[in-house]
Design a protein around this motif. Sequence first.
Motif, PDB file in Angstrom:
ATOM      1  N   ALA A   1     -10.376   2.033  -1.250  1.00 44.90           N
ATOM      2  CA  ALA A   1      -9.676   3.137  -0.600  1.00 44.90           C
ATOM      3  C   ALA A   1     -10.181   4.457  -1.153  1.00 44.90           C
ATOM      4  O   ALA A   1     -10.658   4.546  -2.293  1.00 44.90           O
ATOM      5  CB  ALA A   1      -8.178   3.014  -0.828  1.00 44.90           C
ATOM      6  N   THR A   2     -10.073   5.511  -0.339  1.00 49.44           N
ATOM      7  CA  THR A   2     -10.425   6.847  -0.799  1.00 49.44           C
ATOM      8  C   THR A   2      -9.347   7.382  -1.739  1.00 49.44           C
ATOM      9  O   THR A   2      -9.640   8.004  -2.759  1.00 49.44           O
ATOM     10  CB  THR A   2     -10.602   7.794   0.404  1.00 49.44           C
ATOM     11  N   SER A   3      -8.084   7.135  -1.395  1.00 55.40           N
ATOM     12  CA  SER A   3      -6.972   7.507  -2.260  1.00 55.40           C
ATOM     13  C   SER A   3      -5.783   6.616  -1.943  1.00 55.40           C
ATOM     14  O   SER A   3      -5.772   5.885  -0.950  1.00 55.40           O
ATOM     15  CB  SER A   3      -6.595   8.987  -2.070  1.00 55.40           C
ATOM     16  N   GLY A   4      -4.772   6.675  -2.801  1.00 50.56           N
ATOM     17  CA  GLY A   4      -3.602   5.817  -2.633  1.00 50.56           C
ATOM     18  C   GLY A   4      -3.695   4.590  -3.522  1.00 50.56           C
ATOM     19  O   GLY A   4      -4.653   4.418  -4.283  1.00 50.56           O
ATOM     20  N   SER A   5      -2.689   3.733  -3.430  1.00 53.17           N
ATOM     21  CA  SER A   5      -2.632   2.544  -4.291  1.00 53.17           C
ATOM     22  C   SER A   5      -2.440   1.281  -3.456  1.00 53.17           C
ATOM     23  O   SER A   5      -1.847   1.314  -2.380  1.00 53.17           O
ATOM     24  CB  SER A   5      -1.487   2.663  -5.302  1.00 53.17           C
ATOM     25  N   ILE A   6      -2.979   0.170  -3.977  1.00 48.07           N
ATOM     26  CA  ILE A   6      -2.842  -1.137  -3.348  1.00 48.07           C
ATOM     27  C   ILE A   6      -2.532  -2.153  -4.431  1.00 48.07           C
ATOM     28  O   ILE A   6      -3.183  -2.173  -5.480  1.00 48.07           O
ATOM     29  CB  ILE A   6      -4.145  -1.567  -2.640  1.00 48.07           C
TER      30      ILE A   6
ATOM     31  N   ASP B   1     -18.401  18.080   8.353  1.00 42.58           N
ATOM     32  CA  ASP B   1     -18.097  18.027   9.781  1.00 42.58           C
ATOM     33  C   ASP B   1     -18.180  16.620  10.357  1.00 42.58           C
ATOM     34  O   ASP B   1     -17.723  16.379  11.475  1.00 42.58           O
ATOM     35  CB  ASP B   1     -19.065  18.935  10.565  1.00 42.58           C
ATOM     36  N   ASN B   2     -18.766  15.696   9.591  1.00 40.60           N
ATOM     37  CA  ASN B   2     -18.936  14.331  10.082  1.00 40.60           C
ATOM     38  C   ASN B   2     -17.905  13.362   9.507  1.00 40.60           C
ATOM     39  O   ASN B   2     -18.052  12.150   9.645  1.00 40.60           O
ATOM     40  CB  ASN B   2     -20.342  13.819   9.735  1.00 40.60           C
ATOM     41  N   VAL B   3     -16.880  13.894   8.854  1.00 39.99           N
ATOM     42  CA  VAL B   3     -15.896  13.021   8.230  1.00 39.99           C
ATOM     43  C   VAL B   3     -15.060  12.294   9.279  1.00 39.99           C
ATOM     44  O   VAL B   3     -14.694  12.860  10.315  1.00 39.99           O
ATOM     45  CB  VAL B   3     -14.979  13.819   7.272  1.00 39.99           C
ATOM     46  N   VAL B   4     -14.796  11.030   9.015  1.00 36.66           N
ATOM     47  CA  VAL B   4     -13.942  10.197   9.869  1.00 36.66           C
ATOM     48  C   VAL B   4     -12.776   9.701   9.027  1.00 36.66           C
ATOM     49  O   VAL B   4     -12.981   9.110   7.968  1.00 36.66           O
ATOM     50  CB  VAL B   4     -14.720   8.995  10.448  1.00 36.66           C
TER      51      VAL B   4
ATOM     52  N   ALA C   1       0.852  -1.191   0.000  1.00 32.46           N
ATOM     53  CA  ALA C   1       0.000   0.000   0.000  1.00 32.46           C
ATOM     54  C   ALA C   1       0.881   1.231   0.000  1.00 32.46           C
ATOM     55  O   ALA C   1       1.915   1.267   0.663  1.00 32.46           O
ATOM     56  CB  ALA C   1      -0.906   0.015   1.227  1.00 32.46           C
ATOM     57  N   ARG C   2       0.457   2.243  -0.741  1.00 30.83           N
ATOM     58  CA  ARG C   2       1.193   3.503  -0.801  1.00 30.83           C
ATOM     59  C   ARG C   2       0.217   4.672  -0.669  1.00 30.83           C
ATOM     60  O   ARG C   2      -0.748   4.765  -1.439  1.00 30.83           O
ATOM     61  CB  ARG C   2       1.973   3.626  -2.129  1.00 30.83           C
ATOM     62  N   GLY C   3       0.454   5.523   0.314  1.00 27.45           N
ATOM     63  CA  GLY C   3      -0.375   6.706   0.499  1.00 27.45           C
ATOM     64  C   GLY C   3      -1.843   6.371   0.701  1.00 27.45           C
ATOM     65  O   GLY C   3      -2.721   7.127   0.268  1.00 27.45           O
ATOM     66  N   LEU C   4      -2.123   5.271   1.391  1.00 25.58           N
ATOM     67  CA  LEU C   4      -3.488   4.762   1.497  1.00 25.58           C
ATOM     68  C   LEU C   4      -4.309   5.580   2.484  1.00 25.58           C
ATOM     69  O   LEU C   4      -3.945   5.726   3.650  1.00 25.58           O
ATOM     70  CB  LEU C   4      -3.447   3.295   1.941  1.00 25.58           C
ATOM     71  N   THR C   5      -5.415   6.130   2.014  1.00 27.62           N
ATOM     72  CA  THR C   5      -6.336   6.842   2.889  1.00 27.62           C
ATOM     73  C   THR C   5      -7.731   6.257   2.734  1.00 27.62           C
ATOM     74  O   THR C   5      -8.113   5.749   1.673  1.00 27.62           O
ATOM     75  CB  THR C   5      -6.402   8.347   2.581  1.00 27.62           C
ATOM     76  N   LYS C   6      -8.501   6.348   3.819  1.00 23.47           N
ATOM     77  CA  LYS C   6      -9.899   5.928   3.790  1.00 23.47           C
ATOM     78  C   LYS C   6     -10.677   6.841   4.712  1.00 23.47           C
ATOM     79  O   LYS C   6     -10.358   6.973   5.898  1.00 23.47           O
ATOM     80  CB  LYS C   6     -10.048   4.483   4.258  1.00 23.47           C
ATOM     81  N   THR C   7     -11.664   7.519   4.150  1.00 28.47           N
ATOM     82  CA  THR C   7     -12.508   8.405   4.940  1.00 28.47           C
ATOM     83  C   THR C   7     -13.966   7.991   4.804  1.00 28.47           C
ATOM     84  O   THR C   7     -14.381   7.443   3.769  1.00 28.47           O
ATOM     85  CB  THR C   7     -12.360   9.870   4.496  1.00 28.47           C
ATOM     86  N   TYR C   8     -14.711   8.244   5.851  1.00 32.11           N
ATOM     87  CA  TYR C   8     -16.153   7.995   5.862  1.00 32.11           C
ATOM     88  C   TYR C   8     -16.859   9.294   6.222  1.00 32.11           C
ATOM     89  O   TYR C   8     -16.364  10.087   7.020  1.00 32.11           O
ATOM     90  CB  TYR C   8     -16.513   6.924   6.893  1.00 32.11           C
ATOM     91  N   GLY C   9     -18.036   9.509   5.662  1.00 33.76           N
ATOM     92  CA  GLY C   9     -18.806  10.692   5.990  1.00 33.76           C
ATOM     93  C   GLY C   9     -18.366  11.908   5.191  1.00 33.76           C
ATOM     94  O   GLY C   9     -17.485  11.827   4.323  1.00 33.76           O
TER      95      GLY C   9
END
Length: 255
Positions: free
Chosen positions: A72-77, A30-33, A19-27
Amino acid sequence: MTTTPDLAGTTRTDVAASARGLTKTYGHDDNVVHALRGVDLDVPAGRFTAIMGPSGSGKSTLMHCLAGLDAATSGSISVAGRDLAGMDDTALTLFRREHIGFVFQAFNLLPMLTAGQNILLPLELSGRPVDRERYDSVVAVLGLADRLGHLPSQLSGGQQQRVAIARALVTQPAIVFADEPTGNLDSEASAEVLGHLRRSVRELGMTVVMVTHELDAAAYADDVVVIHDGAISAHLTEPTHDELVVALRRTVATS
């Protein structure tokens, strides 16, 4: 072994998943996790890796992204040298079926099938022939030879989990993900299952990634990745029990 591009763009043969630069967000708004925050990770091939951290740390999210169960929200796998982001849903489903094994807390065995039939079920569903030598090796390593004719209801919890592990291994996946595999077991059965997972790495050459919050479980692994608040706080190789304790204390102290 699989091949995976490293950070410099060259080819490595010792990495099962990356994984490189892996991000994951929910919401939203103001409700982002932020479940994952720019994770860089190489999972070594042919080794037992534990991903550990407290509840809500992001460890299960990381496993789900690496296994292609969650986008993933962004990044590579990449897994087995393949970029997961470049696959549509159909291709990803087929890839998981062919190259990834799963073991979860709930054994998910079919109650009307014997242990042996449950182990072979993935091969039957995919229409693949049974490699009898592989089947016999998996059964032997997991100590199930005398339980193959038993229904799940006739097996202990530890034996049922070993059947679930055998089912994941018999297809010869590139990597097996185990999500809290001892969560429903007592301490004796947990030690038994963890020992067999380690044997599958040693004797069958498997790559196993286990998510756990238990220090005793992580101690069975060759490599331990500690994650906290969506980021990797430590990556230990062949850690001692004391080194694991120190790494966890540092994680808590900096939170």
